[in-house]
Design a protein around this motif. Structure first.
Motif, PDB file in Angstrom:
ATOM      1  N   HIS A   1       0.978  -4.780  -5.904  1.00 42.28           N
ATOM      2  CA  HIS A   1       1.024  -3.996  -6.920  1.00 42.28           C
ATOM      3  C   HIS A   1       1.220  -4.761  -8.154  1.00 42.28           C
ATOM      4  N   GLY A   2       1.560  -6.132  -7.952  1.00 48.27           N
ATOM      5  CA  GLY A   2       1.427  -6.918  -9.292  1.00 48.27           C
ATOM      6  C   GLY A   2       0.120  -7.410  -9.731  1.00 48.27           C
ATOM      7  N   TYR A   3      -0.638  -7.153  -8.834  1.00 47.25           N
ATOM      8  CA  TYR A   3      -2.123  -7.385  -9.269  1.00 47.25           C
ATOM      9  C   TYR A   3      -2.763  -6.253  -9.783  1.00 47.25           C
ATOM     10  N   GLY A   4      -2.064  -5.196 -10.007  1.00 46.89           N
ATOM     11  CA  GLY A   4      -2.595  -4.063 -10.532  1.00 46.89           C
ATOM     12  C   GLY A   4      -2.940  -2.766  -9.545  1.00 46.89           C
ATOM     13  N   PHE A   5      -2.562  -2.690  -8.474  1.00 50.48           N
ATOM     14  CA  PHE A   5      -2.785  -1.599  -7.440  1.00 50.48           C
ATOM     15  C   PHE A   5      -1.755  -0.865  -7.260  1.00 50.48           C
ATOM     16  N   GLY A   6      -1.453   0.354  -7.693  1.00 49.99           N
ATOM     17  CA  GLY A   6      -0.408   1.323  -7.797  1.00 49.99           C
ATOM     18  C   GLY A   6      -0.467   2.242  -6.310  1.00 49.99           C
ATOM     19  N   ASP A   7      -1.469   2.562  -5.820  1.00 46.85           N
ATOM     20  CA  ASP A   7      -1.568   3.408  -4.433  1.00 46.85           C
ATOM     21  C   ASP A   7      -0.695   2.523  -3.294  1.00 46.85           C
ATOM     22  N   GLU A   8       0.006   3.107  -2.723  1.00 47.08           N
ATOM     23  CA  GLU A   8       0.601   2.372  -1.797  1.00 47.08           C
ATOM     24  C   GLU A   8      -0.199   1.933  -0.509  1.00 47.08           C
ATOM     25  N   GLY A   9      -1.380   3.108  -0.034  1.00 50.06           N
ATOM     26  CA  GLY A   9      -2.145   2.881   0.944  1.00 50.06           C
ATOM     27  C   GLY A   9      -3.050   1.853   0.687  1.00 50.06           C
ATOM     28  N   THR A  10      -3.584   1.210  -0.796  1.00 53.68           N
ATOM     29  CA  THR A  10      -4.219   0.287  -1.033  1.00 53.68           C
ATOM     30  C   THR A  10      -3.437  -0.947  -1.127  1.00 53.68           C
ATOM     31  N   ALA A  11      -2.250  -0.969  -1.351  1.00 58.49           N
ATOM     32  CA  ALA A  11      -1.362  -2.184  -1.198  1.00 58.49           C
ATOM     33  C   ALA A  11      -1.342  -2.476   0.284  1.00 58.49           C
ATOM     34  N   ASN A  12      -1.362  -1.729   1.090  1.00 60.01           N
ATOM     35  CA  ASN A  12      -1.180  -2.122   2.624  1.00 60.01           C
ATOM     36  C   ASN A  12      -2.651  -2.426   2.934  1.00 60.01           C
ATOM     37  N   PHE A  13      -3.780  -2.021   2.483  1.00 53.72           N
ATOM     38  CA  PHE A  13      -4.941  -2.493   2.612  1.00 53.72           C
ATOM     39  C   PHE A  13      -5.286  -3.836   2.431  1.00 53.72           C
ATOM     40  N   TRP A  14      -4.685  -4.249   1.115  1.00 57.17           N
ATOM     41  CA  TRP A  14      -4.783  -5.655   0.622  1.00 57.17           C
ATOM     42  C   TRP A  14      -4.001  -6.694   1.587  1.00 57.17           C
ATOM     43  N   ALA A  15      -2.838  -6.015   1.953  1.00 52.55           N
ATOM     44  CA  ALA A  15      -2.052  -6.852   2.812  1.00 52.55           C
ATOM     45  C   ALA A  15      -2.745  -7.020   4.021  1.00 52.55           C
ATOM     46  N   TYR A  16      -3.059  -6.090   4.469  1.00 54.87           N
ATOM     47  CA  TYR A  16      -3.962  -6.082   5.828  1.00 54.87           C
ATOM     48  C   TYR A  16      -4.946  -7.255   6.031  1.00 54.87           C
ATOM     49  N   LEU A  17      -5.970  -7.166   5.000  1.00 60.01           N
ATOM     50  CA  LEU A  17      -6.897  -8.020   4.947  1.00 60.01           C
ATOM     51  C   LEU A  17      -6.543  -9.449   4.564  1.00 60.01           C
ATOM     52  N   SER A  18      -5.538  -9.605   3.750  1.00 60.17           N
ATOM     53  CA  SER A  18      -5.062 -10.888   3.581  1.00 60.17           C
ATOM     54  C   SER A  18      -4.530 -11.586   4.684  1.00 60.17           C
ATOM     55  N   CYS A  19      -3.920 -10.821   5.479  1.00 65.25           N
ATOM     56  CA  CYS A  19      -3.372 -11.311   7.058  1.00 65.25           C
ATOM     57  C   CYS A  19      -4.537 -11.462   7.785  1.00 65.25           C
ATOM     58  N   ILE A  20      -5.307 -10.593   7.813  1.00 65.23           N
ATOM     59  CA  ILE A  20      -6.167 -11.015   9.072  1.00 65.23           C
ATOM     60  C   ILE A  20      -7.454 -12.033   8.770  1.00 65.23           C
TER      61      ILE A  20
END
Length: 247
Positions: free
Chosen positions: A123-142
């Motif tokens: 969210h701090g990098y500019g993504f308000g959508d919750e699904g998108t925030a989850n998407f970036w968290a997923y990619l960052s982890c895997i």
């Protein structure tokens, strides 16, 4: 939201909600993946999932830049105490846009903290959508080099899929759920029992308030946007597979 180009446009993803066959097949596949990951790392302990804020922010920034987004600044993602201070109000974490600060309840099990911290920093990098925030968290982890983080990302995604399949296709859920190994069952039980320590005071009221808040921020799906991560991940996987086949 927050003026960022949507990931489906920027990354050229053909996002569509999966039909029943696609959803069940994805649940089956991810179940097999987490079993393989956990069998490869039977020694995982809670300490293996604890990571510093700066490290997780670096992973997120690297992931964003890999997929064509700038990652300026230093959005925060911090654990807040006392434990349960957010969870009792129905939130695992919260992002305050006016100070670019994400806060995550320190009561969360260590196994879920990294994903949630990266979610809030997204969210701090500019993504308000919750699904998108989850998407970036997923990619960052895997896409990290840490196998424990890869497992965190994949297990969190599995839980999203499990929730959807459980409610809409209970028979298929039960059949696939029986494949889960004792180690993963123990991980899931740890998550559940930890959450149970800090029950929400007014869960239905919070859901309604937060749903309206998200819609007021321009997120039309409201609280349902969290599950949008499933459609995003499937679309991303399909694009990656198509790219591999053309090389």
């Amino acid at each position: 939201n927050y003026q960022r180009l949507p990931v489906e446009r920027s990354m050229g993803l053909e996002v569509a909600w999966p039909d029943s066959a696609e959803l069940i097949a994805e649940f089956q596949l991810v179940t097999e993946e987490i079993i393989e990951m956990r069998n490869r790392n039977p020694q995982f302990q809670e300490a293996d999932f604890a990571f510093e804020e700066a490290y997780l922010r670096g992973l997120l920034a690297t992931t964003l830049e890999k997929y064509g987004y700038s990652a300026p600044g230093r959005p925060r993602g911090k654990l807040v105490s006392p434990k349960g201070s957010l969870m009792h109000w129905g939130a695992l974490g919260i992002y305050l846009p006016f100070i670019s600060e994400g806060s995550v309840d320190a009561g969360l099990p260590t196994l879920t903290q990294p994903f949630t911290l990266i979610h809030e920093m997204s969210h701090g990098y500019g993504f308000g959508d919750e699904g998108t925030a989850n998407f970036w968290a997923y990619l960052s982890c895997i896409e990290s080099e840490e196998e424990s983080l890869q497992y965190v990302g994949k297990l969190t995604y599995w839980r999203h899929l499990a929730r959807l399949v459980y409610y809409d296709y209970p028979d298929q859920y039960t059949e696939i759920r029986h494949l889960i190994t004792p180690e993963i069952t123990s991980d899931l039980e740890l998550i559940r029992t930890t959450y149970d320590k800090y029950p929400a005071y007014f869960p239905e009221l919070y859901s309604k308030i937060y749903d309206r808040y998200l819609k007021a921020q321009g997120i039309e799906e409201g609280i349902k946007s969290y599950s949008r991560v499933v459609a995003l991940i499937i679309a991303w996987q399909e694009k990656e597979q198509a790219s591999d086949q053309t090389q």
